[in-house]
Write an enzyme that holds these catalytic residues in place. Structure first.
Site, mmCIF file in Angstrom:
data_model
loop_
_atom_site.group_PDB
_atom_site.id
_atom_site.type_symbol
_atom_site.label_atom_id
_atom_site.label_comp_id
_atom_site.label_asym_id
_atom_site.label_seq_id
_atom_site.Cartn_x
_atom_site.Cartn_y
_atom_site.Cartn_z
ATOM 1 N N ASP B 14 63.059 29.207 66.741
ATOM 2 C CA ASP B 14 63.180 27.596 66.528
ATOM 3 C C ASP B 14 63.612 26.998 67.934
ATOM 4 O OD1 ASP B 14 63.413 25.198 65.336
ATOM 5 O OD2 ASP B 14 65.660 25.585 64.801
ATOM 6 N N SER B 15 63.481 25.612 68.325
ATOM 7 C CA SER B 15 63.886 25.014 69.209
ATOM 8 C C SER B 15 65.421 25.024 69.483
ATOM 9 C CB SER B 15 63.727 23.481 68.946
ATOM 10 O OG SER B 15 63.995 23.047 67.837
ATOM 11 N N TYR B 46 62.687 19.727 70.250
ATOM 12 C CA TYR B 46 61.421 19.768 70.348
ATOM 13 C C TYR B 46 60.640 18.549 69.926
ATOM 14 C CZ TYR B 46 61.088 24.825 71.956
ATOM 15 O OH TYR B 46 61.281 25.828 72.606
ATOM 16 N N GLY B 47 61.294 18.109 68.958
ATOM 17 C CA GLY B 47 60.714 17.218 68.000
ATOM 18 C C GLY B 47 60.430 15.502 68.707
ATOM 19 N N CYS B 77 60.069 26.445 63.040
ATOM 20 C CA CYS B 77 60.254 25.202 63.574
ATOM 21 C C CYS B 77 59.274 24.275 63.225
ATOM 22 C CB CYS B 77 60.488 25.083 64.977
ATOM 23 S SG CYS B 77 60.577 23.630 65.810
ATOM 24 N N ASN B 78 59.051 23.246 62.402
ATOM 25 C CA ASN B 78 58.136 22.395 61.993
ATOM 26 C C ASN B 78 57.138 21.955 62.984
ATOM 27 O OD1 ASN B 78 58.017 21.831 58.992
ATOM 28 N ND2 ASN B 78 60.048 22.371 59.394
ATOM 29 N N THR B 79 58.091 21.390 64.123
ATOM 30 C CA THR B 79 57.338 20.721 65.327
ATOM 31 C C THR B 79 56.623 21.646 66.176
ATOM 32 O OG1 THR B 79 59.176 19.194 65.473
ATOM 33 C CG2 THR B 79 57.920 19.346 67.242
ATOM 34 N N GLU B 156 73.723 17.822 62.648
ATOM 35 C CA GLU B 156 74.667 18.510 63.646
ATOM 36 C C GLU B 156 76.031 18.095 63.837
ATOM 37 O OE1 GLU B 156 71.997 19.075 67.246
ATOM 38 O OE2 GLU B 156 70.820 20.591 65.942
ATOM 39 N N CYS B 188 61.364 19.841 58.438
ATOM 40 C CA CYS B 188 62.282 20.065 59.293
ATOM 41 C C CYS B 188 63.195 21.292 58.847
ATOM 42 C CB CYS B 188 63.010 19.109 59.950
ATOM 43 S SG CYS B 188 64.286 19.110 61.167
ATOM 44 N N THR B 189 63.380 22.332 59.560
ATOM 45 C CA THR B 189 64.402 23.385 59.108
ATOM 46 C C THR B 189 65.918 22.857 59.212
ATOM 47 O OG1 THR B 189 64.070 24.334 61.245
ATOM 48 C CG2 THR B 189 62.799 24.991 59.463
ATOM 49 N N HIS B 190 66.335 21.736 59.852
ATOM 50 C CA HIS B 190 67.595 21.225 59.535
ATOM 51 C C HIS B 190 67.990 20.757 58.160
ATOM 52 C CE1 HIS B 190 68.267 21.504 63.950
ATOM 53 N NE2 HIS B 190 69.532 20.991 63.733
#
Lengths: 269, 269
Positions: B14-15, B46-47, B77-79, B156, B188-190
């Site tokens: 992931d980023s 990355y987004g 990571c979706n992006t 975050e 988004c994985t967040h």
């Protein structure tokens, strides 16, 4: 060592496009200077990263500017200044100026300054660079610093007058206001865009110190002292390099610079 | 070409540390698998970056995992999935799974799904990858996507139940709710960390599709089909590499993974 050529451009770098607020202030104060700006948009932000990584990135950024023949380098990023300025000054021959020292001087310029609040990225605040520099100059100063990591995303989203931003600011500033701060240091080059909302929230009770404009005045003084002010009559140039050319970065760059500019170039570090 | 060894670890990248929500789901579903995780915390996020840069970073991330002998790679990571999955699949021999396809399948698994909202980073939404994949499978689906760049910073910062976050979510979701969405894809994985606040705000009217857990189920199926499930009895391992070791990243990693873990290692790409 040959001395730098006064007709050479001034180099400015930042982790992203926020440092263009410093370029804007430089162009207002020094309209005859040519400027090369580097924004490390491929690796932005620096504020949440570790000191080692910030130093490595900052050396690469400076190397890029020096290889483009700049006569001096302005580190238009509080996080990079806080962690990397001594390393940069020890590594490179050209004069290197950070945003922190000018901010500290401007903070202490008012005699009435007794209780200072500092806001910035996690990296800037954790470095204690502002806290240390202020305490060294005025040992009886009360200093309260707080990391405000959500402010850059709000500025970049363009929500500088949104109720959610006011709620975030209220939460971040409450401990500083509770301590009775009379001066607030905006320790991030993104924050000048928050001056209008901060003025509305804080009124005249709190003096705002903006590192962008104080850094420009400092740069002018340094160039004068070293005989490096550009005196040739040809039109000065502005070149903007970014390490990533996302659409959003170009749009943001216009907002930070406050004016249109030519084509942005891609830099590979 | 020799086939990969089923006892080899699964690679996940992931980023940053958000992809650990996928690792958490993988460990729940596939407790016998060893995992090597790479978070590119030196260059996160990355987004907001351009497709070219996202592809270059994703190839470097995958190269790192492949050089550590993984049997398959999960792009958590979706992006990165939206912009780089085809390039990665064309470049590397090991099977590579993204988070997007599983999310699309899970979205369409409910027959009642007619109006889908999608939220994600600017990069993910601008790629139109979700919009395209959904429209190809169900042409009469109504799809409304919106970039929600402030959500990652709030997660975050740990402010997942703050009034300011609710105000931000209200603003972002209003156009989707006005269109009568019945399903919301968390692209988004967040975002799995926002499920509690989203459930409180949206009640039972909107079904939430979480790409982390659907991706784990998809990975299980792929490993079964290819005979790659780990069958050895020794204890599986979890290794976490980050490209930058900021304190904050390690603390965040614990929250995303939902458990303690051993020492994080520094990766240089």
């Amino acid at each position: 060592m040959t001395s730098p050529d006064s007709s050479a451009p001034l180099g400015v770098f930042d982790s992203g496009v926020g440092g263009l607020t410093v370029v804007r202030a430089l162009r207002e104060l020094l309209p005859n200077e040519s400027i090369i700006y580097l924004g490390d948009t491929a690796r932005v932000p620096y504020g949440s990263k570790s000191p080692d990584t910030i130093r490595r990135f900052s050396v690469e950024d400076t190397q890029f500017l020096v290889s483009h023949g700049v006569k001096a380098v302005v580190v238009a990023c509080n996080t990079a200044t806080a962690h990397a300025l001594p390393v940069l000054q020890a590594t490179f021959r050209v004069p290197i100026i950070g945003v922190l020292e000018p901010g500290v001087e401007a903070t202490l310029a008012a005699d009435s300054c007794e209780r200072v609040g500092i806001i910035g990225t996690a990296g800037t605040i954790r470095s204690s660079a502002y806290q240390y520099a202020l305490a060294m100059r005025k040992p009886d100063l009360q200093i309260h610093a707080t990391a405000t990591p959500l402010l850059v995303p709000f500025v970049e989203e363009g929500w500088t007058d949104h109720p959610a931003l006011k709620s975030v600011l209220k939460e971040y500033l409450k401990p500083l206001l509770d301590k009775g701060m009379d001066t607030l240091v905006l320790g991030c080059t993104h924050y000048p865009l928050l001056i209008p909302v901060l003025k509305r929230m804080l009124g005249n009770k709190v003096r705002l110190v903006d590192s962008a404009s104080t850094c420009a005045a400092h740069t002018q003084r340094m160039l004068e002292e070293k005989g490096l002010l550009r005196t040739v009559k040809s039109k000065p140039t502005l070149e903007i390099y970014l390490t990533d050319l996302a659409e959003q970065a170009e749009a943001l760059a216009k907002r930070f610079l406050g004016t249109e500019f030519g084509k942005v170039k891609k830099a590979t570090l």
